[in-house]
Every structure is written in C-alpha cells, then in structure tokens.
Design a protein around this motif. Sequence first.
Motif, PDB file in Angstrom:
ATOM      1  N   SER A   2      32.956  13.165  62.007  1.00  0.00           N
ATOM      2  CA  SER A   2      31.530  12.843  62.044  1.00  0.00           C
ATOM      3  C   SER A   2      31.294  11.708  61.065  1.00  0.00           C
ATOM      4  O   SER A   2      32.066  11.517  60.117  1.00  0.00           O
ATOM      5  N   CYS A   3      30.238  10.959  61.292  1.00  0.00           N
ATOM      6  CA  CYS A   3      29.952   9.860  60.374  1.00  0.00           C
ATOM      7  C   CYS A   3      28.451   9.625  60.297  1.00  0.00           C
ATOM      8  O   CYS A   3      27.694  10.026  61.186  1.00  0.00           O
ATOM      9  N   SER A   4      28.042   8.989  59.221  1.00  0.00           N
ATOM     10  CA  SER A   4      26.624   8.700  59.011  1.00  0.00           C
ATOM     11  C   SER A   4      26.198   7.530  59.885  1.00  0.00           C
ATOM     12  O   SER A   4      27.018   6.767  60.397  1.00  0.00           O
ATOM     13  N   TYR A   5      24.885   7.388  60.047  1.00  0.00           N
ATOM     14  CA  TYR A   5      24.369   6.279  60.844  1.00  0.00           C
ATOM     15  C   TYR A   5      24.689   4.943  60.173  1.00  0.00           C
ATOM     16  O   TYR A   5      24.865   3.926  60.847  1.00  0.00           O
ATOM     17  N   GLU A   6      24.777   4.944  58.846  1.00  0.00           N
ATOM     18  CA  GLU A   6      25.146   3.714  58.124  1.00  0.00           C
ATOM     19  C   GLU A   6      26.561   3.282  58.503  1.00  0.00           C
ATOM     20  O   GLU A   6      26.846   2.081  58.615  1.00  0.00           O
ATOM     21  N   ALA A   7      27.457   4.254  58.710  1.00  0.00           N
ATOM     22  CA  ALA A   7      28.827   3.928  59.108  1.00  0.00           C
ATOM     23  C   ALA A   7      28.874   3.465  60.564  1.00  0.00           C
ATOM     24  O   ALA A   7      29.652   2.587  60.927  1.00  0.00           O
ATOM     25  N   ARG A   8      28.009   4.043  61.406  1.00  0.00           N
ATOM     26  CA  ARG A   8      28.014   3.687  62.822  1.00  0.00           C
ATOM     27  C   ARG A   8      27.629   2.232  63.042  1.00  0.00           C
ATOM     28  O   ARG A   8      28.023   1.623  64.040  1.00  0.00           O
ATOM     29  N   ARG A   9      26.854   1.681  62.130  1.00  0.00           N
ATOM     30  CA  ARG A   9      26.463   0.270  62.269  1.00  0.00           C
ATOM     31  C   ARG A   9      27.663  -0.667  62.192  1.00  0.00           C
ATOM     32  O   ARG A   9      27.599  -1.803  62.645  1.00  0.00           O
ATOM     33  N   PHE A  10      28.765  -0.181  61.610  1.00  0.00           N
ATOM     34  CA  PHE A  10      29.992  -0.980  61.523  1.00  0.00           C
ATOM     35  C   PHE A  10      30.925  -0.717  62.704  1.00  0.00           C
ATOM     36  O   PHE A  10      32.010  -1.280  62.769  1.00  0.00           O
ATOM     37  N   GLY A  11      30.510   0.151  63.630  1.00  0.00           N
ATOM     38  CA  GLY A  11      31.350   0.474  64.776  1.00  0.00           C
ATOM     39  C   GLY A  11      32.176   1.731  64.595  1.00  0.00           C
ATOM     40  O   GLY A  11      32.974   2.082  65.472  1.00  0.00           O
ATOM     41  N   VAL A  12      31.992   2.434  63.478  1.00  0.00           N
ATOM     42  CA  VAL A  12      32.714   3.687  63.246  1.00  0.00           C
ATOM     43  C   VAL A  12      32.115   4.774  64.132  1.00  0.00           C
ATOM     44  O   VAL A  12      30.890   4.852  64.292  1.00  0.00           O
TER      45      VAL A  12
ATOM     46  N   ALA B 245      38.771   3.036  60.988  1.00  0.00           N
ATOM     47  CA  ALA B 245      37.419   3.149  60.441  1.00  0.00           C
ATOM     48  C   ALA B 245      37.308   2.413  59.112  1.00  0.00           C
ATOM     49  O   ALA B 245      36.317   1.727  58.843  1.00  0.00           O
ATOM     50  N   LYS B 246      38.349   2.530  58.289  1.00  0.00           N
ATOM     51  CA  LYS B 246      38.368   1.846  56.993  1.00  0.00           C
ATOM     52  C   LYS B 246      38.418   0.326  57.164  1.00  0.00           C
ATOM     53  O   LYS B 246      37.833  -0.427  56.387  1.00  0.00           O
ATOM     54  N   GLN B 247      39.123  -0.121  58.192  1.00  0.00           N
ATOM     55  CA  GLN B 247      39.200  -1.561  58.448  1.00  0.00           C
ATOM     56  C   GLN B 247      37.840  -2.107  58.872  1.00  0.00           C
ATOM     57  O   GLN B 247      37.446  -3.195  58.460  1.00  0.00           O
TER      58      GLN B 247
END
Length: 395
Positions: free
Chosen positions: A44-54, A63-65
């Motif tokens: 699972s990931c936060s919406y802030e992370a999803r903005r990067f394509g995660v 995901a780290k890249q």
Amino acid sequence: MEGKQIIHIDLDSFFVSVECRSNPFLYGKPVAIGGSSERGVVASCSYEARRFGVHSAMPGKLAKQLCPELLFIRGDYDSYSKASIEITEMINEAVPVFEKTSIDEFYMDMTGFDDFDGTLAYSKELREKIIKETSLPISFGMSKNKTVSKVATGLAKPNNYKYVNFGDERSFLAPLPVRKLPMIGEKTGESLRKMGVQKVYTLQQMPVQLLQSAFGKQGIMMWEKANAIDNSAIVPYTDRKSLSNEETFDKDTMDVGMLESLLVSMTEDLCFKMRNENFLTGCISVKIRYSDFNTYTQQVKIPYSASDHQLIPQVKLLFKKLYNRRMLIRLIGVRLSKLVRGHQQIHLFNDDENQIQLYQALDHINKKFGNKSVHRAITMGVNPRSFNPFNGMCT
C-alpha cells in the motif's frame, strides 16, 4: 433491484493511514508499506507516493527509483487488524446488514431504512463519526447495487463520498475507462483495448454474445456490470474464529514420513481456503491423539499470513515437538486460529514478487480445475487410510 440502497465503504490507503495515526511525522510524506525496499513489494502507499507513479504490487526497488524520498515501512498487521475491528464494531452497531469483504472494505444494505436522501444523510453521519473517533480517512459510494457503489467509491477518493441516483447508473458509468469496472484487470483491459473498447459506453453497446464468445462467462459479467446490472446480495458478516483439518486413521500408525506429508497436505488445503475467503491466521496448532486416546496439542503465534511456505515449516516444527512418545498415532490435525479478514496485499509484507505471482497462478489453477490440481510433490498420493501402520508401505 429498484429501491435497493447499497453503500460501499473503503478506508483510504488504510495501512498507511494507520501508520500515520501512530506517527504523525508521516502525514503528507510519500510512504509505502511492504517488505524491504530491495526485495519487497509495495502493499500500500500514500497518495503522495502515487503522484510519482508508485502503486500496489510494484517491486520496492522500482518504487525507490521512481520516488527516492519514499519512506518504506515494513508493516504491522496487528495494528491494522485492531483498527479494522474497531471500525467493524462501529458499523455493526450502526447498520442492520453489512458485509465485510476485506480488512478495509465493507458493503452495507440500507434498503428499507429510509428514503434515498435519508439514507445518504445517515451514511454521511456514520462516515463523519468513524473519522472523528478513529482519525482514519474513509470514502463511500451509494447506489442501487454493489458494482455501481464500488465504482462511485473509487471516484470519491480520497476521503469523500459520491452517490448515484436511481436511473442514472448507466449514464454514470458510460464515460469511464473500462478499467474502472470491478473484475476488469490489466490483462482483460488490454484485450478490450485491442478490440477497440476503452470506455464503458462502448462495452454497454456491444452485443453480449460477442463478449461471451471472446471471454466466456466473464464476458457476460462484464456486459452486465457495464450496464449497471448486479443482483448480488449482501452476505451478512460472520466472525469466523478458526479453520481446522484433522484425520482419524483406520489403523494407528508410526509412519512419520506419511504423517508429515499429511500435515503438509492439510496445511496447503487450509491456506488455499484462507486465501479464497480473504482470511489470515495469527496462530497455528497441531494436534496428536495416540493409540491410548491421550491427546496433545502445540501452538505458536505467527505474523499474520496465508502463505503455505510460511506456515508449513511451523507445522512441521510443532509436530516434531509433539511426537516424543514414539507410540502409534490414532489422529492428527492442524488448526489455524486468530483469523482476521485480510487481503492478498498482506502477502506483500513478507513475499517477493516471484512468490506472489506463484501463489496467484496456483490459486487460479486450483480454483479453475479444483483444489489440489497443483500441489507439493511431498503430498502426492497421500492417503492415510492405505498405509500399513508399522512400515508405511501401501497395502
């Protein structure tokens, strides 16, 4: 279905939200829950992370890249389970009938509760109460059936609600990408795209026979969902406590090899059933009954899981601890307790991408062709009733 009032509730980025509640520093940060960043997978990931394509099921390294600032957290299922139970109890007190489909997802049947506007107002109040008392964001969708309500919830996110009036269901779905419909995943979506189908509207207009010839029964279901046809009922929530499997032998036995193979087979069966019903276990027990009818058990608590490869070694270890009398055995069994509603996402806490894909493939085959269509070699031919109790040879 006219007059039905179905609400779909989904807790937004549930694992991340629970972690943020425990550690306010995480609010507003790109956060991912899963295994280690090198070998794990994003659960699972936060919406802030999803903005990067995660996104969920993405390898942690990728995901780290995509997001070098990503904060990777291992995940604590105990805390997620407690939060889920807290919300389940609130819903149970507030509505007449509800279905819990996973740790963070619910359907409520409010038919006959009030008129549509009254039900909407009540659902909004319930949502606000949950947010206030748990500090967890929650979204819901409301319509005449499960499919439309689930789609509405997805469009309401994050932390909001959306309702679809009676009669507006088809027009609501029409402009959406077909991937917004439940049951249409990446592969099916790609197949539809190759057929020139990208919007639900196109799916609505297609002859159902064409979809059936291309996708079989799934094609009929897709056409029905696209046209807002869903007569599936709410399955009332029941709190299952345990799953177990045991075998009483026709002849008492000392064949340790057969006993271990049988325990592995039992554990495979129980794990498949858990995954199929969206359960996870936090405790394993093994039971032995000797020929003198004395019965003994050993149990161990484990991190929540439904993965064979994590449970089988524990079962074997418990058996070795138990079987110390070197007497003939009359009965043997496995019991999985401390069950909680889960989701395949949970496997991402402990499994790498290849392991996850393996379980998905195995479960798909076993669902299609019957349980045990694919299983471990050690369990081949396991039939406790055909073993000689003294030398293990088939009789």
